[in-house]
Structures are given as structure tokens and as C-alpha cells.
Scaffold this motif. Structure first.
Motif, PDB file in Angstrom:
ATOM      1  N   VAL A  98       0.832  -1.195   0.000  1.00 38.81           N
ATOM      2  CA  VAL A  98       0.000   0.000   0.000  1.00 38.81           C
ATOM      3  C   VAL A  98       0.874   1.256   0.000  1.00 38.81           C
ATOM      4  O   VAL A  98       0.611   2.215  -0.740  1.00 38.81           O
ATOM      5  N   ALA A  99       1.934   1.261   0.813  1.00 37.95           N
ATOM      6  CA  ALA A  99       2.833   2.415   0.853  1.00 37.95           C
ATOM      7  C   ALA A  99       3.466   2.657  -0.514  1.00 37.95           C
ATOM      8  O   ALA A  99       3.570   3.804  -0.981  1.00 37.95           O
ATOM      9  N   GLU A 100       3.892   1.584  -1.168  1.00 36.71           N
ATOM     10  CA  GLU A 100       4.485   1.711  -2.501  1.00 36.71           C
ATOM     11  C   GLU A 100       3.478   2.288  -3.492  1.00 36.71           C
ATOM     12  O   GLU A 100       3.814   3.159  -4.307  1.00 36.71           O
ATOM     13  N   LEU A 101       2.225   1.822  -3.414  1.00 34.02           N
ATOM     14  CA  LEU A 101       1.180   2.331  -4.292  1.00 34.02           C
ATOM     15  C   LEU A 101       0.921   3.811  -4.029  1.00 34.02           C
ATOM     16  O   LEU A 101       0.835   4.618  -4.963  1.00 34.02           O
ATOM     17  N   TYR A 102       0.811   4.185  -2.761  1.00 39.36           N
ATOM     18  CA  TYR A 102       0.555   5.574  -2.393  1.00 39.36           C
ATOM     19  C   TYR A 102       1.649   6.500  -2.915  1.00 39.36           C
ATOM     20  O   TYR A 102       1.381   7.544  -3.504  1.00 39.36           O
ATOM     21  N   PHE A 103       2.899   6.123  -2.650  1.00 39.73           N
ATOM     22  CA  PHE A 103       3.980   7.023  -3.014  1.00 39.73           C
ATOM     23  C   PHE A 103       4.190   7.101  -4.517  1.00 39.73           C
ATOM     24  O   PHE A 103       4.637   8.126  -5.032  1.00 39.73           O
ATOM     25  N   GLY A 104       3.834   6.043  -5.236  1.00 43.25           N
ATOM     26  CA  GLY A 104       3.835   6.128  -6.686  1.00 43.25           C
ATOM     27  C   GLY A 104       2.829   7.171  -7.163  1.00 43.25           C
ATOM     28  O   GLY A 104       3.117   7.964  -8.069  1.00 43.25           O
ATOM     29  N   ARG A 105       1.668   7.192  -6.543  1.00 42.02           N
ATOM     30  CA  ARG A 105       0.658   8.184  -6.899  1.00 42.02           C
ATOM     31  C   ARG A 105       1.113   9.591  -6.540  1.00 42.02           C
ATOM     32  O   ARG A 105       0.873  10.548  -7.289  1.00 42.02           O
ATOM     33  N   VAL A 106       1.745   9.735  -5.378  1.00 48.29           N
ATOM     34  CA  VAL A 106       2.227  11.056  -4.964  1.00 48.29           C
ATOM     35  C   VAL A 106       3.260  11.585  -5.958  1.00 48.29           C
ATOM     36  O   VAL A 106       3.218  12.758  -6.361  1.00 48.29           O
ATOM     37  N   GLU A 165       4.667  15.329 -10.422  1.00 54.76           N
ATOM     38  CA  GLU A 165       5.137  15.545 -11.794  1.00 54.76           C
ATOM     39  C   GLU A 165       4.145  16.360 -12.609  1.00 54.76           C
ATOM     40  O   GLU A 165       4.536  17.128 -13.493  1.00 54.76           O
ATOM     41  N   ASP A 166       2.846  16.206 -12.298  1.00 53.74           N
ATOM     42  CA  ASP A 166       1.809  16.858 -13.101  1.00 53.74           C
ATOM     43  C   ASP A 166       1.265  18.137 -12.479  1.00 53.74           C
ATOM     44  O   ASP A 166       0.396  18.787 -13.080  1.00 53.74           O
ATOM     45  N   ARG A 167       1.752  18.535 -11.306  1.00 55.08           N
ATOM     46  CA  ARG A 167       1.077  19.613 -10.580  1.00 55.08           C
ATOM     47  C   ARG A 167       1.190  20.973 -11.250  1.00 55.08           C
ATOM     48  O   ARG A 167       0.363  21.859 -11.014  1.00 55.08           O
ATOM     49  N   ARG A 168       2.176  21.186 -12.121  1.00 53.97           N
ATOM     50  CA  ARG A 168       2.297  22.479 -12.780  1.00 53.97           C
ATOM     51  C   ARG A 168       1.132  22.754 -13.722  1.00 53.97           C
ATOM     52  O   ARG A 168       0.881  23.901 -14.108  1.00 53.97           O
TER      53      ARG A 168
END
Length: 216
Positions: A110-118, A123-126
Motif C-alpha cells: 500500500v505504501a508503494e502504491l501511495y507514493f507512486g501516486r504522490v 510531476e503533473d502539478r504544474r
């Protein structure tokens, strides 16, 4: 049971269920069904990029352990699926070594999945409007707490978030401008700081056992 009548959480305690849920595609499917279901294996394939056969297989495994179920309204072989609860609970600790090992493996997945999403969000926040870039949060706090205080803090955070939960399943409750926001909750004993201070944790010290942690 309609989606609006879902129980808040489902508890996994069987090591086989814990290991089954730790598969990244299955966790994604459950999350998507909770947010946008019901949908069929064909739609799941479109959303995940997996094959229809693969999604159908993973959905059947999830159904075996009670995480999803068939929804009404299917036509022929195109049966829709829905999540059985909003959240999944599993033990934070257990005296059963097989349960503890499987639960830790699921937490790591779950942690790996979460941090991949973060990372993808960063990367896309701009491309986001300025008001959303300024509203997003990323930070940490180092707190000195007892186990009981950390438990109480988690309960207070739960209380703060709970009033917004029904907006997920009832769009009429969403105010204008509301968008889906993922709120991650992570609190762990800071071993690096302990080591720097020459401190150590006695594993035999009293603490909570078999206390499920609620995770989205």
C-alpha cells in the motif's frame, strides 16, 4: 445492497486474503470501484490498461475474499462489479506470525502504491490551477507521543475527515468547485531519530496488539 448503503470498512484477518489484496492491480481495482463503480471487467481493462481476462481474474479473486461483489444490471457475460465497503482494515499487529507477516507485506504494498501516486501528482502539478497548487499539502511533523496519544490523534483525524466521506457516494453533497482529493495518513516511530539519540525500543514493552488500522 446499494452503493450508498455500503458498510464503512471490511476487515481482513486471513493471511490468504491479506496476500491476495497486496497485488497492485487488485488494490487499484478496489480503489476504482469505490470511487467510480460499478463497472465491468471490460471497463476495468480500459481504466487499468490490463487485459479483460486479467481484470476478470483479479475481480474474481477479490470477490472470493469479500472485497467486491457482483452488482445488478448485467447483460449476458458483461456483469458489473462493485466494492463491498469504502475502506479496508487489517491488523497493525498480531501474535499469529503468518497474519503479522502478511499484514506487513500488505502495508508495504500500500505504501508503494501511495507514493507512486504522490510522485505522479508532483510531476503533473504544474498543470493545475494556481489555487489548487497552493492548497495541496506536503510536509511532516516530529511529535513526541505515547502509543495511547498516537491512537487518540488518529481518532481525532478520523473525526475531522468523516463529515466529508458521504460526498464520495452522493454527488449532491459536493459544493461547487469540489474535486477528488487524496488525503494520506502516515504516522510511524522515527527509528533514525531514536538511533541518533542513542535510544532504543524494547519489543517486549506493552503496546497495542491486533488493533486494526483503517486505511483507504
Amino acid at each position: 445492497m446499494g452503493k450508498h448503503e455500503q458498510p464503512r470498512s471490511i476487515s481482513l484477518t486471513d493471511p490468504r486474503a491479506l496476500r491476495a489484496y497486496a497485488h497492485p492491480t487488485r488494490m487499484r481495482l478496489v480503489g476504482m470501484l469505490r470511487a467510480d463503480g460499478p463497472f465491468t471487467a471490460t471497463r476495468a481493462a480500459e481504466l487499468t490498461g490490463e487485459s479483460v481476462a486479467s481484470c476478470s481474474y483479479h475481480l474474481r479473486i477479490l470477490a472470493k475474499y469479500g472485497l467486491v461483489e457482483e452488482a445488478p444490471g448485467g447483460r449476458g457475460r458483461e456483469k458489473p462489479w462493485r466494492a463491498t465497503a469504502r475502506y479496508t482494515d487489517w491488523p497493525g499487529d498480531s501474535e499469529d506470525a503468518s497474519v503479522a507477516e502478511a499484514a506487513d507485506a500488505l502495508s508495504a504494498a500500500v505504501a508503494e502504491l501511495y507514493f507512486g501516486r504522490v510522485l505522479r501528482a508532483m510531476e503533473d502539478r504544474r498543470s493545475l490551477p494556481r489555487e489548487w497548487r497552493e492548497a495541496e499539502q506536503l510536509g511532516d511533523s516530529l511529535l513526541y507521543l505515547t502509543p495511547a496519544e498516537l491512537t487518540a490523534l488518529g481518532e481525532r483525524v478520523d473525526d475531522l475527515l468523516r463529515p466529508y466521506e458521504d460526498r464520495e457516494t452522493d454527488p449532491s453533497l459536493r459544493p461547487e468547485g469540489a474535486k477528488p482529493v487524496s488525503v494520506l495518513r502516515i504516522a510511524y516511530l522515527d527509528r533514525e531519530t531514536l538511533a541518533a539519540q542513542g535510544d532504543a525500543i524494547d519489543p517486549a514493552a506493552p503496546g497495542r496488539s491486533d488493533d486494526p488500522d483503517t486505511r483507504p
